[in-house]
Design an enzyme around this catalytic site. Structure first.
Site, PDB file in Angstrom:
ATOM      1  N   TYR A 105      34.923  44.319  26.731  1.00 24.55           N
ATOM      2  CA  TYR A 105      35.595  45.628  27.191  1.00 24.55           C
ATOM      3  C   TYR A 105      35.790  46.573  26.188  1.00 24.55           C
ATOM      4  O   TYR A 105      35.655  47.678  26.176  1.00 24.55           O
ATOM      5  CB  TYR A 105      36.960  45.424  28.005  1.00 24.55           C
ATOM      6  CG  TYR A 105      36.874  44.387  29.261  1.00 24.55           C
ATOM      7  CD1 TYR A 105      36.282  44.729  30.320  1.00 24.55           C
ATOM      8  CD2 TYR A 105      37.136  42.903  29.059  1.00 24.55           C
ATOM      9  CE1 TYR A 105      36.170  43.994  31.459  1.00 24.55           C
ATOM     10  CE2 TYR A 105      36.802  42.278  30.287  1.00 24.55           C
ATOM     11  CZ  TYR A 105      36.311  42.622  31.321  1.00 24.55           C
ATOM     12  OH  TYR A 105      36.011  41.932  32.431  1.00 24.55           O
ATOM     13  N   ASN A 128      34.240  48.858  39.904  1.00 24.56           N
ATOM     14  CA  ASN A 128      32.795  49.185  40.199  1.00 24.56           C
ATOM     15  C   ASN A 128      32.271  48.803  41.616  1.00 24.56           C
ATOM     16  O   ASN A 128      32.565  47.966  42.148  1.00 24.56           O
ATOM     17  CB  ASN A 128      32.125  48.245  39.215  1.00 24.56           C
ATOM     18  CG  ASN A 128      30.397  48.361  39.455  1.00 24.56           C
ATOM     19  OD1 ASN A 128      29.868  49.234  40.123  1.00 24.56           O
ATOM     20  ND2 ASN A 128      29.854  47.161  38.925  1.00 24.56           N
ATOM     21  N   CYS A 136      28.364  44.731  36.026  1.00 27.08           N
ATOM     22  CA  CYS A 136      29.794  44.407  35.549  1.00 27.08           C
ATOM     23  C   CYS A 136      30.104  42.912  35.082  1.00 27.08           C
ATOM     24  O   CYS A 136      30.737  42.486  34.436  1.00 27.08           O
ATOM     25  CB  CYS A 136      30.804  44.909  36.467  1.00 27.08           C
ATOM     26  SG  CYS A 136      30.841  44.409  38.004  1.00 27.08           S
ATOM     27  N   HIS A 137      29.153  41.896  35.720  1.00 25.12           N
ATOM     28  CA  HIS A 137      29.253  40.574  35.377  1.00 25.12           C
ATOM     29  C   HIS A 137      29.152  40.092  33.744  1.00 25.12           C
ATOM     30  O   HIS A 137      29.163  39.431  33.200  1.00 25.12           O
ATOM     31  CB  HIS A 137      28.381  39.649  36.020  1.00 25.12           C
ATOM     32  CG  HIS A 137      27.072  40.101  36.314  1.00 25.12           C
ATOM     33  ND1 HIS A 137      26.484  41.035  36.896  1.00 25.12           N
ATOM     34  CD2 HIS A 137      26.069  39.559  35.612  1.00 25.12           C
ATOM     35  CE1 HIS A 137      25.059  40.971  36.756  1.00 25.12           C
ATOM     36  NE2 HIS A 137      24.900  40.072  35.884  1.00 25.12           N
ATOM     37  N   GLU A 163      20.881  34.432  34.263  1.00 27.62           N
ATOM     38  CA  GLU A 163      20.240  35.459  33.255  1.00 27.62           C
ATOM     39  C   GLU A 163      20.207  34.685  31.709  1.00 27.62           C
ATOM     40  O   GLU A 163      19.929  35.369  30.832  1.00 27.62           O
ATOM     41  CB  GLU A 163      21.090  36.466  32.879  1.00 27.62           C
ATOM     42  CG  GLU A 163      21.207  37.428  34.121  1.00 27.62           C
ATOM     43  CD  GLU A 163      21.887  38.906  34.106  1.00 27.62           C
ATOM     44  OE1 GLU A 163      21.935  39.029  32.976  1.00 27.62           O
ATOM     45  OE2 GLU A 163      22.329  39.427  35.224  1.00 27.62           O
TER      46      GLU A 163
END
Length: 167
Positions: A105, A128, A136-137, A163
């Site tokens: 952040y 979001n 946003c993850h 990912e």
């Protein structure tokens, strides 16, 4: 009155509600977080159509590739119906985070020229309307912990692991 097309996308562990205008994607909500009625209520000034338009068809194909493990870049146009200029700036910065990478952040706040605004970035990230497409993850706390997530921390962890990211 704007037309909003809405469909459900099946995924395990939780389905997604998808909404798009003819201009772009307007919303994604995890089914555990909202019922269909609650989701569509957020588009009270729109004509809700329970079918897929071309944007939702394209998004469905891209989500299938993503959930199959493909490191894809979502190229779906976005049609933000909500958001302050600061929130939209955060969402644009988050959209630029590559597949399999993380930012904090605080890093996003720094990029936006607001180094003391990490909490405001967190709040904007939490608002979001298009998670996964605006990833946003991929934003975590400065201590490396997950932080929050609209779909639940288990989903955030699952997306990151998919990912190739482990915390």
């Amino acid at each position: 009155m704007k037309n909003i097309f809405v469909t459900r996308f099946p995924w395990q562990p939780v389905s997604l509600w998808l909404a798009a205008s003819n201009d772009g994607l307007v919303g994604i909500v995890f089914d555990r977080a909202a019922s269909f009625d609650a989701f569509t209520a957020s588009f009270s000034q729109a004509n809700i159509i329970k079918e897929r338009n071309e944007i939702l068809k394209s998004l469905g194909a891209q989500l299938q590739a993503y959930f199959a493990g493909g490191p894809i870049i979502f190229d779906i146009p976005l049609d933000f119906l909500t958001g302050t200029p600061f929130q939209r700036a955060v969402w644009q910065a988050v959209k630029a985070i590559p597949y399999g990478k993380l930012k904090t952040y605080g890093q996003i706040a720094q990029e936006l020229g607001k180094p003391g605004a990490a909490r405001a970035v967190g709040a904007a990230n939490g608002a979001n309307p298009t998670p996964i497409v605006v990833p946003c993850h991929r934003v975590v706390q400065s201590d490396g912990k997950l932080g929050g997530y609209s779909g639940g921390l288990d989903i955030k962890d699952k997306l990151l692991r998919m990912e190739g990211v482990t915390l």
